[in-house]
Write an enzyme that holds these catalytic residues in place. Sequence first.
Site, PDB file in Angstrom:
ATOM      1  N   THR A 125      -1.322  -4.176 -12.853  1.00 60.45           N
ATOM      2  CA  THR A 125       0.017  -4.073 -12.261  1.00 60.45           C
ATOM      3  C   THR A 125       0.989  -4.998 -12.977  1.00 60.45           C
ATOM      4  OG1 THR A 125       1.303  -4.598 -10.273  1.00 60.45           O
ATOM      5  CG2 THR A 125      -0.775  -5.756 -10.515  1.00 60.45           C
ATOM      6  N   ASP A 126       2.279  -4.656 -12.901  1.00 60.20           N
ATOM      7  CA  ASP A 126       3.292  -5.547 -13.511  1.00 60.20           C
ATOM      8  C   ASP A 126       3.386  -6.877 -12.758  1.00 60.20           C
ATOM      9  OD1 ASP A 126       4.651  -4.735 -11.194  1.00 60.20           O
ATOM     10  OD2 ASP A 126       6.475  -4.094 -12.233  1.00 60.20           O
ATOM     11  N   GLU A 127       2.820  -6.923 -11.534  1.00 60.24           N
ATOM     12  CA  GLU A 127       2.907  -8.171 -10.766  1.00 60.24           C
ATOM     13  C   GLU A 127       2.126  -9.308 -11.414  1.00 60.24           C
ATOM     14  OE1 GLU A 127       2.787  -8.468  -6.674  1.00 60.24           O
ATOM     15  OE2 GLU A 127       3.746  -6.551  -6.277  1.00 60.24           O
ATOM     16  N   TYR A 149      -2.533 -11.072  -3.862  1.00 53.29           N
ATOM     17  CA  TYR A 149      -2.763  -9.730  -4.432  1.00 53.29           C
ATOM     18  C   TYR A 149      -2.662  -9.777  -5.956  1.00 53.29           C
ATOM     19  CZ  TYR A 149      -1.387  -5.198  -6.332  1.00 53.29           C
ATOM     20  OH  TYR A 149      -1.287  -4.085  -7.131  1.00 53.29           O
ATOM     21  N   LYS A 153      -5.510  -9.179  -8.885  1.00 55.87           N
ATOM     22  CA  LYS A 153      -5.356  -8.137  -9.911  1.00 55.87           C
ATOM     23  C   LYS A 153      -5.401  -8.752 -11.320  1.00 55.87           C
ATOM     24  CE  LYS A 153      -4.614  -4.259  -9.540  1.00 55.87           C
ATOM     25  NZ  LYS A 153      -5.515  -3.075  -9.426  1.00 55.87           N
TER      26      LYS A 153
HETATM   27  P1  NAD Z   1      -3.356   2.467  -2.117  1.00 56.90           P
HETATM   28  O1  NAD Z   1      -3.473   1.253  -1.272  1.00 56.90           O
HETATM   29  O2  NAD Z   1      -2.506   3.593  -1.671  1.00 56.90           O
HETATM   30  O3  NAD Z   1      -4.822   3.074  -2.377  1.00 56.90           O
HETATM   31  C1  NAD Z   1      -5.934   2.270  -2.674  1.00 56.90           C
HETATM   32  C2  NAD Z   1      -7.180   3.134  -2.506  1.00 56.90           C
HETATM   33  O4  NAD Z   1      -8.324   2.337  -2.841  1.00 56.90           O
HETATM   34  C3  NAD Z   1      -7.393   3.621  -1.058  1.00 56.90           C
HETATM   35  O5  NAD Z   1      -7.745   4.983  -1.072  1.00 56.90           O
HETATM   36  C4  NAD Z   1      -8.541   2.773  -0.551  1.00 56.90           C
HETATM   37  O6  NAD Z   1      -9.326   3.404   0.452  1.00 56.90           O
HETATM   38  C5  NAD Z   1      -9.328   2.548  -1.832  1.00 56.90           C
HETATM   39  N1  NAD Z   1     -10.176   1.369  -1.765  1.00 56.90           N
HETATM   40  C6  NAD Z   1      -9.813   0.121  -1.369  1.00 56.90           C
HETATM   41  N2  NAD Z   1     -10.892  -0.699  -1.418  1.00 56.90           N
HETATM   42  C7  NAD Z   1     -11.923   0.051  -1.903  1.00 56.90           C
HETATM   43  C8  NAD Z   1     -13.277  -0.239  -2.201  1.00 56.90           C
HETATM   44  N3  NAD Z   1     -13.793  -1.469  -2.019  1.00 56.90           N
HETATM   45  N4  NAD Z   1     -14.063   0.754  -2.677  1.00 56.90           N
HETATM   46  C9  NAD Z   1     -13.556   2.014  -2.858  1.00 56.90           C
HETATM   47  N5  NAD Z   1     -12.285   2.334  -2.569  1.00 56.90           N
HETATM   48  C10 NAD Z   1     -11.480   1.366  -2.107  1.00 56.90           C
HETATM   49  O7  NAD Z   1      -2.935   1.932  -3.542  1.00 56.90           O
HETATM   50  P2  NAD Z   1      -2.021   2.583  -4.681  1.00 56.90           P
HETATM   51  O8  NAD Z   1      -0.615   2.196  -4.432  1.00 56.90           O
HETATM   52  O9  NAD Z   1      -2.375   3.997  -4.859  1.00 56.90           O
HETATM   53  O10 NAD Z   1      -2.520   1.733  -5.943  1.00 56.90           O
HETATM   54  C11 NAD Z   1      -3.595   2.203  -6.754  1.00 56.90           C
HETATM   55  C12 NAD Z   1      -3.836   1.227  -7.883  1.00 56.90           C
HETATM   56  O11 NAD Z   1      -2.635   1.090  -8.647  1.00 56.90           O
HETATM   57  C13 NAD Z   1      -4.184  -0.184  -7.438  1.00 56.90           C
HETATM   58  O12 NAD Z   1      -5.141  -0.703  -8.327  1.00 56.90           O
HETATM   59  C14 NAD Z   1      -2.877  -0.952  -7.548  1.00 56.90           C
HETATM   60  O13 NAD Z   1      -3.110  -2.313  -7.765  1.00 56.90           O
HETATM   61  C15 NAD Z   1      -2.261  -0.278  -8.747  1.00 56.90           C
HETATM   62  N6  NAD Z   1      -0.790  -0.286  -8.826  1.00 56.90           N
HETATM   63  C16 NAD Z   1      -0.052   0.193  -7.785  1.00 56.90           C
HETATM   64  C17 NAD Z   1       1.343   0.245  -7.922  1.00 56.90           C
HETATM   65  C18 NAD Z   1       2.218   0.781  -6.818  1.00 56.90           C
HETATM   66  O14 NAD Z   1       3.427   0.642  -6.907  1.00 56.90           O
HETATM   67  N7  NAD Z   1       1.692   1.389  -5.774  1.00 56.90           N
HETATM   68  C19 NAD Z   1       1.939  -0.210  -9.112  1.00 56.90           C
HETATM   69  C20 NAD Z   1       1.137  -0.716 -10.135  1.00 56.90           C
HETATM   70  C21 NAD Z   1      -0.230  -0.727  -9.991  1.00 56.90           C
HETATM   71  O1  DAU Z   2       5.109  -3.889  -8.891  1.00 61.54           O
HETATM   72  C1  DAU Z   2       3.922  -3.181  -8.672  1.00 61.54           C
HETATM   73  C2  DAU Z   2       3.465  -3.407  -7.248  1.00 61.54           C
HETATM   74  O2  DAU Z   2       4.390  -2.707  -6.428  1.00 61.54           O
HETATM   75  C3  DAU Z   2       2.051  -2.913  -6.981  1.00 61.54           C
HETATM   76  O3  DAU Z   2       1.155  -3.647  -7.779  1.00 61.54           O
HETATM   77  C4  DAU Z   2       1.705  -3.060  -5.496  1.00 61.54           C
HETATM   78  O4  DAU Z   2       0.431  -2.535  -5.226  1.00 61.54           O
HETATM   79  C5  DAU Z   2       2.745  -2.300  -4.700  1.00 61.54           C
HETATM   80  O5  DAU Z   2       2.500  -2.472  -3.314  1.00 61.54           O
HETATM   81  C6  DAU Z   2       4.131  -2.781  -5.038  1.00 61.54           C
HETATM   82  O6  DAU Z   2       4.323  -4.144  -4.582  1.00 61.54           O
HETATM   83  P1  DAU Z   2       5.683  -4.624  -3.903  1.00 61.54           P
HETATM   84  O7  DAU Z   2       5.399  -5.848  -3.124  1.00 61.54           O
HETATM   85  O8  DAU Z   2       6.791  -4.659  -4.897  1.00 61.54           O
HETATM   86  O9  DAU Z   2       5.940  -3.339  -2.937  1.00 61.54           O
HETATM   87  P2  DAU Z   2       6.498  -3.240  -1.449  1.00 61.54           P
HETATM   88  O10 DAU Z   2       6.754  -1.804  -1.202  1.00 61.54           O
HETATM   89  O11 DAU Z   2       5.642  -3.986  -0.473  1.00 61.54           O
HETATM   90  O12 DAU Z   2       7.883  -4.003  -1.534  1.00 61.54           O
HETATM   91  C7  DAU Z   2       8.886  -3.597  -2.447  1.00 61.54           C
HETATM   92  C8  DAU Z   2      10.079  -4.518  -2.277  1.00 61.54           C
HETATM   93  O13 DAU Z   2      10.651  -4.300  -0.979  1.00 61.54           O
HETATM   94  C9  DAU Z   2       9.712  -5.993  -2.312  1.00 61.54           C
HETATM   95  O14 DAU Z   2      10.747  -6.721  -2.954  1.00 61.54           O
HETATM   96  C10 DAU Z   2       9.634  -6.387  -0.847  1.00 61.54           C
HETATM   97  C11 DAU Z   2      10.682  -5.486  -0.187  1.00 61.54           C
HETATM   98  N1  DAU Z   2      10.373  -5.113   1.202  1.00 61.54           N
HETATM   99  C12 DAU Z   2       9.163  -4.560   1.470  1.00 61.54           C
HETATM  100  C13 DAU Z   2       8.836  -4.189   2.752  1.00 61.54           C
HETATM  101  C14 DAU Z   2       7.483  -3.575   3.057  1.00 61.54           C
HETATM  102  C15 DAU Z   2      11.326  -5.279   2.201  1.00 61.54           C
HETATM  103  O15 DAU Z   2      12.460  -5.766   1.953  1.00 61.54           O
HETATM  104  N2  DAU Z   2      10.993  -4.918   3.475  1.00 61.54           N
HETATM  105  C16 DAU Z   2       9.793  -4.379   3.798  1.00 61.54           C
HETATM  106  O16 DAU Z   2       9.563  -4.094   5.003  1.00 61.54           O
END
Ligand code: NAD
Ligand code: DAU
Length: 337
Positions: A125-127, A149, A153
């Site tokens: 992730t970019d985080e 988190y 990662k």
């Molecule tokens: P999500 O939370 O929607 O899905 C995660 C999935 O992983 C779920 O289906 C969950 O049941 C499964 N899981 C969790 N623990 C597990 C385990 N121990 N064994 C098997 N399965 C398990 O997450 P997402 O947003 O789809 O993110 C997917 C991947 O992409 C993650 O690795 C996350 O770090 C990365 N990522 C997400 C974002 C984003 O913006 N959502 C951005 C960059 C990277």
């Molecule tokens: O940047 C990549 C990441 O993006 C992924 O690695 C993570 O898995 C994904 O959850 C996401 O993380 P963020 O923390 O950026 O996403 P989130 O949707 O939780 O929050 C996005 C922005 O919105 C952040 O600045 C926090 C703000 N926020 C979030 C929530 C849930 C609010 O202001 N209010 C809220 O209730």
Amino acid sequence: MAEVLVTGGAGFIGSNFVRFALAHHPDWRVTTLDKLTYAGRRENLHDVMNDPRHTFVHGDIADAAVSAPLVEQSDLVVHFAAETHVDRSILAAGDFIKTDVEGTFVLLEAARRAKNLKRFIQISTDEVYGSVASGASVETDELKPRNPYSASKAGADRLAYSYWATYDVPVIITRASNNYGPYQFPEKVIPLFVTNAIDDIPVPLYGDGRQIRDWLHVDDHCRAVDLLIERGTSGEVYNIGGGNEVMNIDLTMKILSGLGKPQSLIKPVADRPGHDRRYCLDTAKLRAVGWTPQVPFETGLRESLEWYRANEWWWRPIKENDPAFRSYYQAQYERRT
Ligand code: NAD
Ligand code: DAU
């Protein structure tokens, strides 16, 4: 036929990728391995559960008895499974270490033994770069994760790299920016705000709302991962960023106006501890491989609003009946207000 293992395939990005893979690769057999945590849902795969080229396995990546044989028989592994919500990691980090670090270790150990493995895509992730005050993160930048988190990662990201450097496991690491699109669990900002607003419930904006995220449509993410499976180089890291830097307050305004809802629904609440101010990715390396994002943010956001409006069957049971969502929501937002 290529045997493709997708971990976390019942989650948001994973389920979009499984659908993408089955549609674009008639010569792939896809196995989803998912623990079905609160975020993983069979409904996310409703349209491919009966596809003869798709197998669903309910299991934990950290359980070697289940996950290792699947990795060992695979040609490709795309490892999405993770605990993913920053706010939950701040409340309790244990599951993040178990899944994101230890679970990745179990998969990598199995990957060392796999005979036919051509790719192990580590979805990072970019985080991991931490908050970026100015400019854009390049793949060689120092990692400065600032919440449990992103720290877990970063651990998995570097562990995966070490298995390439030490054991020649064909690892590629991707670092994507914030994804949006269909089937995103409605505690992340876009689906939470959209579904709250549809019901005229206030949308809780953290702090001053001037934090910046770079939004990437999940389809563009899938295309990038697919391209890297084909043309990426093992041992390399690739940023995947949408190039859509938007302040949270502006995002909130766009969501409300897109739904025809008033700005009075915005409810400022206490900020996230250690809230990263801004993420921004330099994507020149991925673009040189041949990727450009295809979904303009305004179009992607409008289509997402329409998807959540048209698919209440998917999110309403989570928000109204799922104890995991309701107890989290109560604890998280009572604390903040
Ligand atoms: P999500 O939370 O929607 O899905 C995660 C999935 O992983 C779920 O289906 C969950 O049941 C499964 N899981 C969790 N623990 C597990 C385990 N121990 N064994 C098997 N399965 C398990 O997450 P997402 O947003 O789809 O993110 C997917 C991947 O992409 C993650 O690795 C996350 O770090 C990365 N990522 C997400 C974002 C984003 O913006 N959502 C951005 C960059 C990277
Ligand atoms: O940047 C990549 C990441 O993006 C992924 O690695 C993570 O898995 C994904 O959850 C996401 O993380 P963020 O923390 O950026 O996403 P989130 O949707 O939780 O929050 C996005 C922005 O919105 C952040 O600045 C926090 C703000 N926020 C979030 C929530 C849930 C609010 O202001 N209010 C809220 O209730």
